[in-house]
Design a protein around this motif. Structure first.
Motif, mmCIF file in Angstrom:
data_model
loop_
_atom_site.group_PDB
_atom_site.id
_atom_site.type_symbol
_atom_site.label_atom_id
_atom_site.label_comp_id
_atom_site.label_asym_id
_atom_site.label_seq_id
_atom_site.Cartn_x
_atom_site.Cartn_y
_atom_site.Cartn_z
ATOM 1 N N ILE A 79 0.871 -1.177 0.000
ATOM 2 C CA ILE A 79 0.000 0.000 0.000
ATOM 3 C C ILE A 79 0.901 1.218 0.000
ATOM 4 N N ASP A 93 0.841 5.703 -0.367
ATOM 5 C CA ASP A 93 0.045 6.921 -0.296
ATOM 6 C C ASP A 93 1.010 8.102 -0.436
ATOM 7 N N PRO A 94 0.547 9.335 -0.346
ATOM 8 C CA PRO A 94 1.455 10.471 -0.533
ATOM 9 C C PRO A 94 2.652 10.455 0.430
ATOM 10 N N THR A 149 4.326 7.983 1.349
ATOM 11 C CA THR A 149 5.346 7.050 0.853
ATOM 12 C C THR A 149 6.393 7.819 0.050
#
Length: 92
Positions: A83, A85-86, A88
């Motif tokens: 997963i 997201d920003p 990361t």
């Protein structure tokens, strides 16, 4: 437990009323109760023609069995390998 993303082709899905969606969820819950705790539904995203569901299950076959028992399509069953997201991208 592995996480799976299920794609379900359901023409006209986006036109279903809140009561129809609730009845669909209740039916899924009853099938899940008979399979607990092996298969767990986390949440779903409803679009105009498709539903994308996130499940925890021991394997993809268990997800497909839920679909068979419930009479739901399971057009694609993909194991989630990660997963992002920003946040990361901020670690780079």
């Amino acid at each position: 437990m592995p996480k799976y993303l299920i794609e379900r082709d359901l023409p006209g899905l986006g036109l279903m009323s809140p009561d129809e969606l609730a009845a669909t969820a209740a039916h899924s819950n009853s099938v899940l109760a008979s399979m607990a705790p092996a298969v767990q539904w986390q949440h779903s995203y409803v679009t105009g023609e498709k539903m994308y569901c996130v499940y925890l299950a021991p394997d993809a076959e268990a997800v497909r069995e839920h679909a068979r028992r419930g009479g739901f399509p399971a057009d694609a069953v993909n194991e989630v390998s990660g997963i992002i997201d920003p946040a990361t991208g901020e670690a780079a």
